[in-house]
Design a protein around this motif. Structure first.
Motif, PDB file in Angstrom:
ATOM      1  N   PHE A   2      99.633  59.885  14.712  1.00  0.00           N
ATOM      2  CA  PHE A   2     100.461  61.066  14.934  1.00  0.00           C
ATOM      3  C   PHE A   2     100.052  62.214  14.026  1.00  0.00           C
ATOM      4  O   PHE A   2      99.615  62.004  12.886  1.00  0.00           O
ATOM      5  CB  PHE A   2     101.929  60.732  14.681  1.00  0.00           C
ATOM      6  CG  PHE A   2     102.568  59.935  15.773  1.00  0.00           C
ATOM      7  CD1 PHE A   2     102.426  58.560  15.822  1.00  0.00           C
ATOM      8  CD2 PHE A   2     103.306  60.563  16.763  1.00  0.00           C
ATOM      9  CE1 PHE A   2     103.008  57.817  16.842  1.00  0.00           C
ATOM     10  CE2 PHE A   2     103.894  59.827  17.783  1.00  0.00           C
ATOM     11  CZ  PHE A   2     103.742  58.460  17.828  1.00  0.00           C
ATOM     12  N   TYR A  59      93.567  59.218  24.965  1.00  0.00           N
ATOM     13  CA  TYR A  59      94.943  59.382  25.440  1.00  0.00           C
ATOM     14  C   TYR A  59      95.705  60.189  24.411  1.00  0.00           C
ATOM     15  O   TYR A  59      95.709  59.860  23.217  1.00  0.00           O
ATOM     16  CB  TYR A  59      95.588  58.019  25.669  1.00  0.00           C
ATOM     17  CG  TYR A  59      97.064  58.086  25.990  1.00  0.00           C
ATOM     18  CD1 TYR A  59      98.006  57.535  25.140  1.00  0.00           C
ATOM     19  CD2 TYR A  59      97.510  58.711  27.145  1.00  0.00           C
ATOM     20  CE1 TYR A  59      99.352  57.611  25.423  1.00  0.00           C
ATOM     21  CE2 TYR A  59      98.856  58.797  27.439  1.00  0.00           C
ATOM     22  CZ  TYR A  59      99.773  58.247  26.579  1.00  0.00           C
ATOM     23  OH  TYR A  59     101.105  58.322  26.858  1.00  0.00           O
ATOM     24  N   THR A  67      89.634  46.693  16.406  1.00  0.00           N
ATOM     25  CA  THR A  67      90.954  46.096  16.235  1.00  0.00           C
ATOM     26  C   THR A  67      92.055  47.131  16.247  1.00  0.00           C
ATOM     27  O   THR A  67      93.237  46.786  16.285  1.00  0.00           O
ATOM     28  CB  THR A  67      91.023  45.307  14.921  1.00  0.00           C
ATOM     29  OG1 THR A  67      90.692  46.184  13.845  1.00  0.00           O
ATOM     30  CG2 THR A  67      90.056  44.123  14.942  1.00  0.00           C
ATOM     31  N   SER A  68      91.706  48.420  16.197  1.00  0.00           N
ATOM     32  CA  SER A  68      92.733  49.460  16.220  1.00  0.00           C
ATOM     33  C   SER A  68      93.099  49.877  17.630  1.00  0.00           C
ATOM     34  O   SER A  68      93.893  50.789  17.827  1.00  0.00           O
ATOM     35  CB  SER A  68      92.259  50.689  15.451  1.00  0.00           C
ATOM     36  OG  SER A  68      92.079  50.377  14.094  1.00  0.00           O
ATOM     37  N   TYR A  69      92.522  49.222  18.620  1.00  0.00           N
ATOM     38  CA  TYR A  69      92.793  49.576  20.012  1.00  0.00           C
ATOM     39  C   TYR A  69      94.290  49.513  20.283  1.00  0.00           C
ATOM     40  O   TYR A  69      94.944  48.522  20.003  1.00  0.00           O
ATOM     41  CB  TYR A  69      92.035  48.620  20.926  1.00  0.00           C
ATOM     42  CG  TYR A  69      92.175  48.927  22.389  1.00  0.00           C
ATOM     43  CD1 TYR A  69      92.463  47.923  23.296  1.00  0.00           C
ATOM     44  CD2 TYR A  69      92.017  50.222  22.870  1.00  0.00           C
ATOM     45  CE1 TYR A  69      92.575  48.184  24.649  1.00  0.00           C
ATOM     46  CE2 TYR A  69      92.124  50.490  24.215  1.00  0.00           C
ATOM     47  CZ  TYR A  69      92.399  49.469  25.101  1.00  0.00           C
ATOM     48  OH  TYR A  69      92.510  49.742  26.434  1.00  0.00           O
ATOM     49  N   GLY A  70      94.821  50.583  20.848  1.00  0.00           N
ATOM     50  CA  GLY A  70      96.235  50.639  21.152  1.00  0.00           C
ATOM     51  C   GLY A  70      97.054  51.327  20.083  1.00  0.00           C
ATOM     52  O   GLY A  70      98.249  51.537  20.257  1.00  0.00           O
ATOM     53  N   LYS A  71      96.453  51.704  18.994  1.00  0.00           N
ATOM     54  CA  LYS A  71      97.188  52.340  17.905  1.00  0.00           C
ATOM     55  C   LYS A  71      97.235  53.847  18.128  1.00  0.00           C
ATOM     56  O   LYS A  71      96.227  54.481  18.393  1.00  0.00           O
ATOM     57  CB  LYS A  71      96.472  52.028  16.590  1.00  0.00           C
ATOM     58  CG  LYS A  71      97.066  52.684  15.368  1.00  0.00           C
ATOM     59  CD  LYS A  71      96.200  52.375  14.160  1.00  0.00           C
ATOM     60  CE  LYS A  71      96.589  53.252  12.988  1.00  0.00           C
ATOM     61  NZ  LYS A  71      95.679  53.064  11.853  1.00  0.00           N
ATOM     62  N   LEU A  72      98.448  54.406  18.020  1.00  0.00           N
ATOM     63  CA  LEU A  72      98.634  55.852  18.100  1.00  0.00           C
ATOM     64  C   LEU A  72      98.631  56.436  16.696  1.00  0.00           C
ATOM     65  O   LEU A  72      99.317  55.920  15.820  1.00  0.00           O
ATOM     66  CB  LEU A  72      99.966  56.184  18.756  1.00  0.00           C
ATOM     67  CG  LEU A  72     100.052  56.330  20.269  1.00  0.00           C
ATOM     68  CD1 LEU A  72     101.469  56.722  20.651  1.00  0.00           C
ATOM     69  CD2 LEU A  72      99.057  57.346  20.788  1.00  0.00           C
ATOM     70  N   TYR A 127     102.098  46.424  14.105  1.00  0.00           N
ATOM     71  CA  TYR A 127     102.179  46.410  15.543  1.00  0.00           C
ATOM     72  C   TYR A 127     101.745  45.052  16.079  1.00  0.00           C
ATOM     73  O   TYR A 127     101.038  44.306  15.401  1.00  0.00           O
ATOM     74  CB  TYR A 127     101.375  47.544  16.184  1.00  0.00           C
ATOM     75  CG  TYR A 127      99.893  47.563  15.922  1.00  0.00           C
ATOM     76  CD1 TYR A 127      99.386  47.869  14.656  1.00  0.00           C
ATOM     77  CD2 TYR A 127      98.999  47.366  16.952  1.00  0.00           C
ATOM     78  CE1 TYR A 127      98.026  47.921  14.422  1.00  0.00           C
ATOM     79  CE2 TYR A 127      97.631  47.431  16.734  1.00  0.00           C
ATOM     80  CZ  TYR A 127      97.151  47.715  15.467  1.00  0.00           C
ATOM     81  OH  TYR A 127      95.795  47.777  15.252  1.00  0.00           O
ATOM     82  N   HIS A 138      95.280  58.373  20.784  1.00  0.00           N
ATOM     83  CA  HIS A 138      95.162  56.925  20.916  1.00  0.00           C
ATOM     84  C   HIS A 138      93.796  56.485  20.446  1.00  0.00           C
ATOM     85  O   HIS A 138      92.775  56.990  20.916  1.00  0.00           O
ATOM     86  CB  HIS A 138      95.362  56.535  22.376  1.00  0.00           C
ATOM     87  CG  HIS A 138      94.942  55.136  22.683  1.00  0.00           C
ATOM     88  ND1 HIS A 138      93.987  54.833  23.623  1.00  0.00           N
ATOM     89  CD2 HIS A 138      95.339  53.959  22.162  1.00  0.00           C
ATOM     90  CE1 HIS A 138      93.810  53.522  23.672  1.00  0.00           C
ATOM     91  NE2 HIS A 138      94.624  52.970  22.803  1.00  0.00           N
ATOM     92  N   ARG A 193      98.823  47.591  25.352  1.00  0.00           N
ATOM     93  CA  ARG A 193      98.522  48.245  24.096  1.00  0.00           C
ATOM     94  C   ARG A 193      97.965  49.651  24.242  1.00  0.00           C
ATOM     95  O   ARG A 193      98.031  50.429  23.311  1.00  0.00           O
ATOM     96  CB  ARG A 193      97.562  47.395  23.268  1.00  0.00           C
ATOM     97  CG  ARG A 193      96.249  47.088  23.953  1.00  0.00           C
ATOM     98  CD  ARG A 193      95.439  46.150  23.097  1.00  0.00           C
ATOM     99  NE  ARG A 193      94.163  45.794  23.708  1.00  0.00           N
ATOM    100  CZ  ARG A 193      93.262  45.047  23.108  1.00  0.00           C
ATOM    101  NH1 ARG A 193      93.490  44.579  21.900  1.00  0.00           N
ATOM    102  NH2 ARG A 193      92.128  44.758  23.714  1.00  0.00           N
TER     103      ARG A 193
END
Lengths: 115, 112
Positions: A105, A32, A98-103, B48, A93, B97
């Motif tokens: 930049f 993503y 455990t980093s799932y969902g972290k963007l 987060y 993305h 998420r």
């Protein structure tokens, strides 16, 4: 973890010209890729995004292309206007563990459109 | 993103003080995030939270703490252990998420 490189850091164009900003990412599992526009002192605003099941997405003067094999994606702005002047950020993305969902930049591109 | 609010807009802190930045959302989003932005730089993730009563450290968590006792609230405390806290702090949320993140208006923190 994911690493996102964004180029160029600054971009100056004449009104009506096209602008292209490029990003590369390191994690092949990323799927993503949003682009944000941030005006001075304001919050980042989502302008377009793309998911890995498509290669290109367009919204009026803005388009994003994605090359999963090469792990890079680009923002294209056509017929630029002075109000397009802002800082643009790409992001990827991270899907792993455990980093799932972290963007993650990129460093941003300062776009200046001269009238 | 109009449903995400941050307060205060500007905050001044003396060295050695802890301060808490507020972030509230009424979008019924599960996930919330805190980012730090320094001049001319990108956004760096501090903490987060994917769900109430759970949160994870981001890339620069040292000197910061968070809580997530309610779905709509995710306050950030900048402690005296954070050596260079002057920055623009942005809160964001997403439905879940892996979805699009929307940002609040930010809090500009200055250490005097």
């Amino acid at each position: 973890g994911e690493n996102v490189e964004q180029h160029p850091s600054t971009l100056s164009v004449q009104e009506g010209d096209s602008a292209v900003i490029k990003c590369t990412y390191s994690d092949s599992a990323s799927n993503y890729f949003p682009w944000y526009k941030q005006e001075l002192g304001k919050r980042p605003q989502l302008i377009i995004d793309i998911r890995s099941n498509v290669g290109e997405k367009k919204d009026q003067r803005i388009a994003v292309t994605l090359n999963k094999t090469a792990k890079h994606f680009s923002l294209h702005i056509t017929e630029t206007q002075p109000e397009d002047s802002a800082v643009y950020f790409c992001a990827a993305h991270e899907e792993g563990g455990t980093s799932y969902g972290k963007l993650t930049f990129g460093q941003g591109t300062i776009l200046t459109v001269h009238p | 993103d109009g449903g995400i609010t941050q307060s205060p807009k500007y905050l001044f802190r003396k060295e050695g003080q802890n301060v808490t930045l507020s972030c509230e959302q009424n979008l019924n989003h599960d996930a919330m995030y805190w980012y730090r932005q320094d001049p001319g730089q990108g956004l760096r993730l501090i903490y987060y939270s994917q769900i109430v009563n759970d949160f994870q450290k981001g890339d620069i968590a040292e000197g910061y703490s968070v809580s997530r006792e309610k779905k709509e609230s995710f306050p950030l405390t900048v402690t005296s252990a954070q050596k260079n806290p002057t920055a623009f702090y942005l809160c964001a949320s997403s439905i879940y998420r892996a979805d699009t993140q929307y940002f609040g208006p930010g809090t500009r923190l200055t250490v005097l």
